[in-house]
Design an enzyme around this catalytic site. Structure first.
Site, short mmCIF file in Angstrom:
data_model
loop_
_atom_site.label_atom_id
_atom_site.label_comp_id
_atom_site.label_asym_id
_atom_site.label_seq_id
_atom_site.Cartn_x
_atom_site.Cartn_y
_atom_site.Cartn_z
N LEU A 20 -4.84 -24.48 8.63
CA LEU A 20 -3.80 -24.50 9.65
C LEU A 20 -4.36 -24.75 11.05
CD1 LEU A 20 -2.05 -23.37 7.32
CD2 LEU A 20 -0.97 -21.87 8.99
N GLY A 21 -5.66 -24.90 11.16
CA GLY A 21 -6.27 -25.16 12.45
C GLY A 21 -6.02 -24.05 13.44
N GLY A 22 -5.76 -24.41 14.69
CA GLY A 22 -5.50 -23.40 15.71
C GLY A 22 -4.27 -22.58 15.41
N PRO B 232 -14.73 11.89 5.77
CA PRO B 232 -15.54 11.21 6.79
C PRO B 232 -16.95 10.86 6.32
CG PRO B 232 -14.26 12.95 7.81
CD PRO B 232 -14.05 13.08 6.33
N GLU C 179 -10.12 1.61 -2.35
CA GLU C 179 -9.98 1.92 -3.78
C GLU C 179 -11.08 1.26 -4.61
OE1 GLU C 179 -6.07 2.03 -5.40
OE2 GLU C 179 -5.16 2.40 -3.44
N SER D 218 0.83 -1.21 0.00
CA SER D 218 0.00 0.00 0.00
C SER D 218 0.86 1.25 0.00
CB SER D 218 -0.93 0.01 1.22
OG SER D 218 -1.88 -1.01 1.15
N PHE E 106 -2.31 10.66 -0.62
CA PHE E 106 -3.37 11.01 -1.57
C PHE E 106 -4.66 11.22 -0.79
CE2 PHE E 106 -6.84 9.47 -4.32
CZ PHE E 106 -6.59 10.11 -5.53
#
Length: 438
Positions: free
Chosen positions: A389-391, A182, A414, A139, A177
């Protein structure tokens, strides 16, 4: 600095990078030898490599491969070791912009002004490698390149280009940019930020606020879009330290934590006339910038998705349950196949879009199509990988949960997933549906 020259310098900096070069060459020679032996032993048969299912590599130029490999080395050796603590502590490392500037990776498609002038595909490959590490890092680079440098290059005066672009390209200046407000996100036409012209002082007085602005708390240069007295929207170049200008940081994000996000608050900020972007007026200006940034996102999110796929694959191969690897389970293999399919299709669509972009044949709707598709699919892939991946999937040491959190934002900013659907719907039907009844 030419990226080819940068690549040579980078490879000669230290033993670790020379090992990378030797390993790459040795691997290529070994694979070549194995393929040669295989061909001599039996009739030629096309081989399938799950890492490059439709041979994307063969469709890239030598320069594009060189540029990608340079940046991949930097990302894995310099950025990956930082990201865990940066994300935990919500810290943006300003120096990475300077490092990318040294490599020639900022504003890379711009011709001249200390920029590299590479292809759009090369830029996409850079975004892919960067977001493989973290969406927040991508970003920051994307804002600098597509939302700050691009509008100065495309809409700025020659004086503005000479003054700002070389320093932005080197990472000496960091930009942001300012469009979102708001009360106005998806509908920038409702913009409330105002610019009043003062002929006696040959300046404009800007009042208003912007929010969710990447880089704003640490920015040296701010591109702000404001409505003038003639109701026309124009772009203004604001510099850090101007009286009445403040950029408070937004705290407590659970996404893009390694990126600095804030507001832009303008309390009668006086901006000289020469700081107005003269080459554009209306929403065409910011939309042109966003179109470029969205293109980079289409590549970047697939880098994050690839990381999640590779992590899930290795984890399910290593993890033994009921006496066998998880990867032996049909459900796991189907999920991996679905992930690979979506990533592969997305990458080749990006490649085609990049080629069209360099031929000036890329319509904004094409970018919307891929921004919507690739962001949505990348988020789905990250969520699936987290589940596989479980936990352990919620532990930041595996990095997948961080990609899940980041991609939630990337799927929104965007142009939200739904806004891009409406852009495409308008193109399909000829009817705009942004506002019911109009």
């Amino acid at each position: 600095m030419a990226l080819r020259g940068v690549y040579a310098q980078l490879l000669n900096r230290g033993p670790g990078l020379r090992v990378f070069r030797s390993w790459s060459s040795a691997t290529a020679q070994t694979e070549k030898g194995e393929k040669t032996q295989s061909r001599s032993a039996k009739p030629s048969r096309p081989e399938f490599d799950w890492r490059d299912p439709l041979l994307l590599e063969e469709q890239l130029t030598a320069d594009e491969i060189l540029i990608r490999d340079t940046f991949r080395t930097y990302c894995q050796e310099r950025l990956m070791p930082r990201i865990l603590l940066a994300n935990r502590n919500e810290v943006f490392h300003r120096e990475i912009i300077s490092e990318m500037g040294e490599l020639g990776m900022l504003g890379p498609t711009i011709q001249g002004y200390s920029c590299a002038g590479v292809s759009s595909v090369a830029y996409g490959l850079l975004a892919r490698e960067l977001e493989r590490v973290d969406s927040g890092y991508r970003s920051a680079m994307s804002v600098q390149s597509s939302l700050v440098m691009y509008p100065i290059y495309a809409y700025g005066s020659e004086e503005q280009k000479q003054k700002y672009l070389p320093r932005l390209a080197k990472g000496e200046l960091l930009g942001c940019f300012g469009l979102t407000e708001p009360n106005h996100g998806s509908d920038p036409s409702g913009m409330e930020t105002r610019a009043r012209h003062n002929p006696s002082s040959r300046s404009y007085i800007l009042s208003g606020s912007k929010t969710w602005i990447t880089n704003s708390p640490v920015a040296d240069l701010l591109i702000v879009w404001a409505r003038c007295e003639d109701s026309c929207i124009r772009g203004f170049l604001l510099e850090k330290g101007m009286r009445g200008l403040s950029t408070p940081r937004i705290e407590g994000k659970f996404s893009l934590r390694a990126s600095s996000t804030g507001m832009i608050i303008m309390d009668d900020v006086e901006v000289p006339e020469e700081n107005v972007l003269p080459g554009v007026s209306g929403l065409a200006g910011p939309f042109g910038c966003l179109n470029n940034a969205r293109y980079g996102i289409t590549w970047g999110v697939l880098g994050a998705a690839e990381f999640c796929l590779h992590t899930a694959r290795q984890y399910t191969l290593d993890r033994i349950q009921f006496g066998v690897p998880l990867a032996k389970n049909q459900l796991i293999q189907k999920k991996l196949a679905d992930m690979l399919t979506e990533i592969t299709l997305g990458l080749h669509a990006c490649l085609q879009l990049g080629r069209l972009k360099d031929q000036d044949k890329a319509a904004p709707e094409m970018v919307s199509l891929l921004k919507r598709n690739n962001c949505g699919k990348a988020l789905d892939i990250a969520r699936q990988a987290r589940d596989m991946l479980g936990g352990n999937g919620i532990s930041d040491e595996y990095h997948v949960i961080r990609h899940v959190m980041n991609l939630e934002s990337v799927n929104t900013y965007e142009g939200t997933h739904d806004i891009h659907a409406l852009i495409l719907g308008r193109a399909i039907t000829g009817i705009q549906a942004f506002v019911a009844g109009k």
